[in-house]
Design a protein around this motif. Structure first.
Motif, PDB file in Angstrom:
ATOM      1  N   PRO A  72      51.900  30.174  54.887  1.00 50.26           N
ATOM      2  CA  PRO A  72      50.485  29.884  55.132  1.00 50.26           C
ATOM      3  C   PRO A  72      49.959  28.847  54.144  1.00 50.26           C
ATOM      4  N   ALA A  73      49.064  27.978  54.635  1.00 52.16           N
ATOM      5  CA  ALA A  73      48.501  26.945  53.763  1.00 52.16           C
ATOM      6  C   ALA A  73      47.520  27.533  52.761  1.00 52.16           C
ATOM      7  N   ASP A  74      46.772  28.562  53.152  1.00 50.32           N
ATOM      8  CA  ASP A  74      45.809  29.180  52.238  1.00 50.32           C
ATOM      9  C   ASP A  74      46.554  30.021  51.202  1.00 50.32           C
ATOM     10  N   GLN A  75      46.191  29.853  49.940  1.00 55.57           N
ATOM     11  CA  GLN A  75      46.819  30.578  48.844  1.00 55.57           C
ATOM     12  C   GLN A  75      45.737  31.192  47.968  1.00 55.57           C
ATOM     13  N   SER A  76      46.103  32.216  47.212  1.00 53.54           N
ATOM     14  CA  SER A  76      45.166  32.872  46.295  1.00 53.54           C
ATOM     15  C   SER A  76      45.833  33.083  44.946  1.00 53.54           C
ATOM     16  N   VAL A  77      45.045  32.969  43.897  1.00 52.19           N
ATOM     17  CA  VAL A  77      45.478  33.321  42.552  1.00 52.19           C
ATOM     18  C   VAL A  77      44.431  34.299  42.025  1.00 52.19           C
ATOM     19  N   LEU A  78      44.842  35.505  41.726  1.00 50.35           N
ATOM     20  CA  LEU A  78      43.933  36.530  41.223  1.00 50.35           C
ATOM     21  C   LEU A  78      44.082  36.624  39.714  1.00 50.35           C
ATOM     22  N   VAL A  79      42.968  36.472  38.999  1.00 53.39           N
ATOM     23  CA  VAL A  79      42.960  36.596  37.539  1.00 53.39           C
ATOM     24  C   VAL A  79      42.106  37.810  37.218  1.00 53.39           C
ATOM     25  N   SER A  80      42.715  38.825  36.640  1.00 51.25           N
ATOM     26  CA  SER A  80      42.031  40.086  36.390  1.00 51.25           C
ATOM     27  C   SER A  80      42.457  40.639  35.037  1.00 51.25           C
ATOM     28  N   GLY A  81      41.667  41.528  34.472  1.00 53.30           N
ATOM     29  CA  GLY A  81      42.043  42.150  33.211  1.00 53.30           C
ATOM     30  C   GLY A  81      40.857  42.753  32.497  1.00 53.30           C
ATOM     31  N   GLU A  82      41.151  43.418  31.408  1.00 50.02           N
ATOM     32  CA  GLU A  82      40.140  44.049  30.564  1.00 50.02           C
ATOM     33  C   GLU A  82      39.308  42.981  29.849  1.00 50.02           C
ATOM     34  N   SER A  83      38.197  43.397  29.281  1.00 52.85           N
ATOM     35  CA  SER A  83      37.360  42.511  28.492  1.00 52.85           C
ATOM     36  C   SER A  83      38.173  41.938  27.331  1.00 52.85           C
ATOM     37  N   GLY A  84      38.136  40.626  27.179  1.00 53.55           N
ATOM     38  CA  GLY A  84      38.852  39.974  26.090  1.00 53.55           C
ATOM     39  C   GLY A  84      40.315  39.700  26.382  1.00 53.55           C
ATOM     40  N   ALA A  85      40.791  39.978  27.601  1.00 53.14           N
ATOM     41  CA  ALA A  85      42.205  39.804  27.932  1.00 53.14           C
ATOM     42  C   ALA A  85      42.585  38.347  28.187  1.00 53.14           C
ATOM     43  N   ARG A 143      26.952  38.826  24.757  1.00 51.24           N
ATOM     44  CA  ARG A 143      27.628  39.521  23.663  1.00 51.24           C
ATOM     45  C   ARG A 143      27.548  41.015  23.936  1.00 51.24           C
ATOM     46  N   THR A 144      28.698  41.656  23.906  1.00 51.34           N
ATOM     47  CA  THR A 144      28.758  43.106  24.078  1.00 51.34           C
ATOM     48  C   THR A 144      29.363  43.709  22.817  1.00 51.34           C
ATOM     49  N   LEU A 145      29.481  45.012  22.790  1.00 56.11           N
ATOM     50  CA  LEU A 145      30.087  45.671  21.640  1.00 56.11           C
ATOM     51  C   LEU A 145      31.572  45.338  21.517  1.00 56.11           C
ATOM     52  N   HIS A 184      16.995  45.205  29.996  1.00 56.85           N
ATOM     53  CA  HIS A 184      17.350  46.235  29.027  1.00 56.85           C
ATOM     54  C   HIS A 184      18.815  46.130  28.597  1.00 56.85           C
ATOM     55  N   PRO A 185      19.123  45.183  27.674  1.00 59.72           N
ATOM     56  CA  PRO A 185      20.498  45.131  27.155  1.00 59.72           C
ATOM     57  C   PRO A 185      20.814  46.410  26.388  1.00 59.72           C
ATOM     58  N   GLY A 186      22.063  46.804  26.361  1.00 55.24           N
ATOM     59  CA  GLY A 186      22.470  48.003  25.638  1.00 55.24           C
ATOM     60  C   GLY A 186      22.250  47.863  24.139  1.00 55.24           C
ATOM     61  N   SER A 187      22.227  48.976  23.456  1.00 51.59           N
ATOM     62  CA  SER A 187      22.043  48.984  22.007  1.00 51.59           C
ATOM     63  C   SER A 187      23.188  48.218  21.339  1.00 51.59           C
TER      64      SER A 187
END
Length: 197
Positions: A72-85, A143-145, A184-187
């Motif tokens: 197939p001509a259509d392709q996908s690249v999935l980039v996933s992971g935890e925060s900071g990965a 910015r998160t914890l 309301h950003p978190g503490s």
């Protein structure tokens, strides 16, 4: 079927000069990067190169076979992971690599064109796609914890290529934006970066 995959564990491990090693088969530059088993190590370049080449094969097969394509001509690249990965860095690497392949398809054999303006002074699509990321990050990162530059949204990037393999456009859709962070950003956390620039 599904293509290959690579896990980005340490984004800082990407060497700037190694992208040429992953460019297609029968590549003499790849010999310097090969492991003992003769294979190149997994890398975002390899994933992007595989998707690009499968797309080109699909287009060519459809053209030669009258519309019936084995790949197939259509392709996908999935980039996933935890925060900071390293998702943001990996996405930039994939897009930069695809932009380089696009420049090669347009006739620049090195892929290291001026990356700026075309012959008529128009700003190239490759540059527009890559330069849009900081704007998205300003409106969608905070910015998160756990991370000073945490993406608080997902994005789907649809990159379009011509039949010759030239990047001709892109569309970026964002989703799952944390709207509650606006009021309301978190503490110990901050609102989106755009409010501090």
């Amino acid at each position: 079927g599904a293509g290959g995959s690579a896990a980005a564990l340490t984004p800082g491990a990407y060497k700037s000069g190694s992208s040429r090693a992953y460019r297609g088969r029968n590549n003499p530059e790849a010999d310097r990067e090969r492991r003992e088993d003769g294979r190149l190590p997994p890398h975002a370049y390899a994933t992007a190169d595989g998707a690009y080449r499968a797309m080109r094969r699909g287009v060519e097969d459809a053209r030669l076979g009258g519309g019936v394509s084995a790949a197939p001509a259509d392709q996908s690249v999935l980039v996933s992971g935890e925060s900071g990965a390293g998702k943001t860095v990996t996405t930039k690497i994939v897009l930069s690599y695809l932009a380089m392949l696009s420049r090669i398809a347009a006739g620049d054999r090195t892929g290291r064109d001026s990356f700026g303006r075309g012959s008529g002074g128009d700003v190239r699509v490759e540059r527009q796609v890559l330069q849009s990321n900081p704007v998205l990050e300003a409106f969608g990162n905070a910015r998160t914890l756990r991370n000073d530059n945490s993406s608080r949204f997902g994005k789907y990037i649809d990159v379009s290529f011509s039949e010759s393999g030239r990047l001709v456009g892109a569309r970026i859709d964002t989703y799952l934006l944390e709207r509650v962070r606006l009021i309301h950003p978190g503490s110990g956390e901050r609102n989106y970066h755009v409010f501090y620039q």
